[in-house]
Every structure is written in structure tokens, then in C-alpha cells.
Scaffold this motif. Structure first.
Motif, short mmCIF file in Angstrom:
data_model
loop_
_atom_site.label_atom_id
_atom_site.label_comp_id
_atom_site.label_asym_id
_atom_site.label_seq_id
_atom_site.Cartn_x
_atom_site.Cartn_y
_atom_site.Cartn_z
N UNK A 69 -46.73 -65.82 -36.30
CA UNK A 69 -47.88 -65.61 -37.18
C UNK A 69 -48.29 -64.15 -37.21
N UNK A 70 -48.22 -63.48 -36.07
CA UNK A 70 -48.55 -62.06 -36.03
C UNK A 70 -47.56 -61.25 -36.87
N UNK A 71 -46.28 -61.62 -36.79
CA UNK A 71 -45.27 -60.92 -37.60
C UNK A 71 -45.49 -61.22 -39.08
N UNK A 72 -45.80 -62.47 -39.42
CA UNK A 72 -46.02 -62.85 -40.81
C UNK A 72 -47.21 -62.13 -41.40
N UNK A 73 -48.25 -61.94 -40.60
CA UNK A 73 -49.43 -61.21 -41.07
C UNK A 73 -49.12 -59.74 -41.29
N UNK A 78 -40.82 -57.84 -34.68
CA UNK A 78 -40.43 -58.91 -33.77
C UNK A 78 -40.33 -58.56 -32.31
N UNK A 79 -39.45 -57.62 -31.95
CA UNK A 79 -39.27 -57.31 -30.54
C UNK A 79 -40.52 -56.65 -29.97
N UNK A 80 -41.21 -55.88 -30.77
CA UNK A 80 -42.43 -55.21 -30.33
C UNK A 80 -43.49 -56.24 -29.95
N UNK A 81 -43.72 -57.22 -30.81
CA UNK A 81 -44.76 -58.20 -30.52
C UNK A 81 -44.36 -59.09 -29.35
N UNK A 82 -43.11 -59.50 -29.28
CA UNK A 82 -42.66 -60.36 -28.18
C UNK A 82 -42.81 -59.66 -26.83
N UNK A 102 -43.93 -78.12 -31.90
CA UNK A 102 -42.67 -77.38 -31.86
C UNK A 102 -42.57 -76.70 -30.50
N UNK A 103 -41.84 -77.29 -29.59
CA UNK A 103 -41.75 -76.80 -28.21
C UNK A 103 -41.15 -75.40 -28.11
N UNK A 104 -40.46 -74.94 -29.16
CA UNK A 104 -39.90 -73.58 -29.14
C UNK A 104 -40.98 -72.53 -29.36
N UNK A 105 -42.08 -72.94 -29.95
CA UNK A 105 -43.16 -72.02 -30.31
C UNK A 105 -44.18 -71.94 -29.19
N UNK A 106 -44.67 -70.73 -28.95
CA UNK A 106 -45.70 -70.50 -27.94
C UNK A 106 -46.95 -69.99 -28.64
N UNK A 107 -48.07 -70.59 -28.34
CA UNK A 107 -49.35 -70.16 -28.88
C UNK A 107 -50.06 -69.31 -27.83
N UNK A 108 -50.71 -68.25 -28.28
CA UNK A 108 -51.41 -67.35 -27.36
C UNK A 108 -52.86 -67.19 -27.80
N UNK A 109 -53.71 -66.91 -26.81
CA UNK A 109 -55.12 -66.61 -27.07
C UNK A 109 -55.60 -65.68 -25.96
N UNK A 110 -56.68 -64.99 -26.22
CA UNK A 110 -57.20 -64.03 -25.25
C UNK A 110 -57.87 -64.74 -24.08
N UNK A 111 -57.71 -64.15 -22.90
CA UNK A 111 -58.47 -64.56 -21.73
C UNK A 111 -59.79 -63.79 -21.76
N UNK A 112 -60.72 -64.09 -20.86
CA UNK A 112 -61.94 -63.27 -20.80
C UNK A 112 -61.61 -61.78 -20.60
N UNK A 113 -60.60 -61.47 -19.81
CA UNK A 113 -60.18 -60.09 -19.60
C UNK A 113 -59.68 -59.47 -20.91
N UNK A 114 -58.95 -60.25 -21.71
CA UNK A 114 -58.48 -59.78 -23.01
C UNK A 114 -59.61 -59.57 -23.99
N UNK A 115 -60.62 -60.46 -23.94
CA UNK A 115 -61.78 -60.30 -24.82
C UNK A 115 -62.57 -59.04 -24.47
N UNK A 116 -62.58 -58.66 -23.20
CA UNK A 116 -63.25 -57.40 -22.82
C UNK A 116 -62.57 -56.21 -23.49
N UNK A 117 -61.24 -56.21 -23.51
CA UNK A 117 -60.50 -55.12 -24.16
C UNK A 117 -60.77 -55.15 -25.66
N UNK A 118 -60.74 -56.34 -26.25
CA UNK A 118 -61.04 -56.47 -27.67
C UNK A 118 -62.41 -55.88 -27.97
#
Length: 165
Positions: A69-73, A78-82, A102-118
Motif C-alpha cells: 500500500x505504501x508503494x501504491x500510494x 520496493x526495496x527501500x520500504x521493505x 493473505x498470509x504473505x502480506x504483513x500489516x504494520x502500524x506505529x507503536x507508541x514509540x513510533x507515534x512519538x517520532x510521528x
């Protein structure tokens, strides 16, 4: 023949020069944005992630997404985002989970630590927006005009890629 020399009859020389200047400016602005983010992170003492990773966290925000989804947006290659997603997960800035459907696909979301950076990046951008306006560098009409022109260029380039295949 120079790679910057216009093909005879194909492009007005003045327009071609302006187009090449605009392309160079877009490249420089992106690198400068990364430097500004890097400087902000040094100022606040965040040294373990780089500016590209910080932008990735900012762009994901409160969403749960896949690398695809990040690449599509259009945010990342590809290699950079992975690579960056893997590093951010390892450093605790993101959670990852296999998609149930789809077990091949991995979904990601920010942790509290990631939200601090955001939030650091969001605050930086808010200061920039305010500074551009209060110092008279750029107003609402100016930024709207720039955005409109860049979106038209983006559509033109995207159409060129589609026609290749």
C-alpha cells in the motif's frame, strides 16, 4: 550532443531550461527536507532513526498498512520500504502482523514509540507552515498554486509510465 540539449523542434528552449530547473529544484528540495528532518532529530536527541524512516512513520500516521500500500500510494520504492519497515520493527517503532486473509502480506502500524517520532515530524512541519505564512514567504494561494502544478506534473509523469507498458 548534451543530454540537456532540447531535440530540435520538440521543445521551446526557454521552456526546456525552466523544466530542467524545476526538476533539479524538486530533487534539491527533497534532499533538503531530509536534512531539515535530520537536523531536528539531532536537536531533540533522536539519533537511531534516519530522516527517510521518520517520514515513513509520519506518512503511516494512525493507519495500519502493508508495504504494498505504501508503494501504491507512491511514497516509497520496493526495496527501500521493505528495508526501512524491517528496521523500524526491529527498533520498536512499528508493530507488524501477518494478514489473516493473505498470509504473505504483513500489516504494520506505529507503536507508541513510533507515534512519538510521528509527532516530532508533525510539530516540525507545523512550525514550517506557520513560519512560511508569518514571514510572508508563501501564503495560502501560493502553496495551493504550487500543489496544483505539482499534481498536474505528477499526473503527466504517471500517464507517461502507463503508456510505456
Amino acid at each position: 550532443m548534451s543530454i540537456h540539449a532540447p531535440i530540435a523542434g520538440k521543445a521551446d528552449a526557454g521552456f526546456m531550461t525552466s523544466y530542467l530547473d524545476a526538476l533539479a529544484l524538486v530533487e534539491r528540495l527533497h534532499r533538503l527536507l531530509l536534512d531539515v528532518i535530520k537536523d531536528e532529530f539531532e536537536r531533540v536527541g533522536v539519533l537511531e532513526i534516519n530522516a527517510v524512516q521518520a517520514l515513513l512513520l509520519f506518512n503511516i500516521g494512525d493507519n495500519e498498512v502493508t508495504a504494498g500500500e505504501l508503494k501504491t500510494r507512491g511514497y516509497y520504492q520496493g526495496s527501500n520500504v521493505s528495508y526501512n519497515l524491517k528496521k523500524l520493527v526491529e527498533m520498536g517503532y512499528m508493530h507488524h502482523q501477518r494478514c489473516e486473509i493473505d498470509r504473505r502480506s504483513v500489516r504494520v502500524r506505529l507503536t507508541p514509540k513510533g507515534r512519538e517520532i510521528r509527532d516530532v515530524v508533525a510539530a516540525l512541519f507545523a512550525r514550517h507552515a506557520e513560519g512560511l505564512q508569518t514571514r510572508g514567504v508563501l501564503g495560502a494561494d501560493g502553496i495551493d498554486g504550487i500543489t496544483f502544478a505539482l499534481r498536474r506534473m505528477e499526473r503527466y509523469w504517471a500517464d507517461q509510465i502507463r503508456y510505456i507498458y
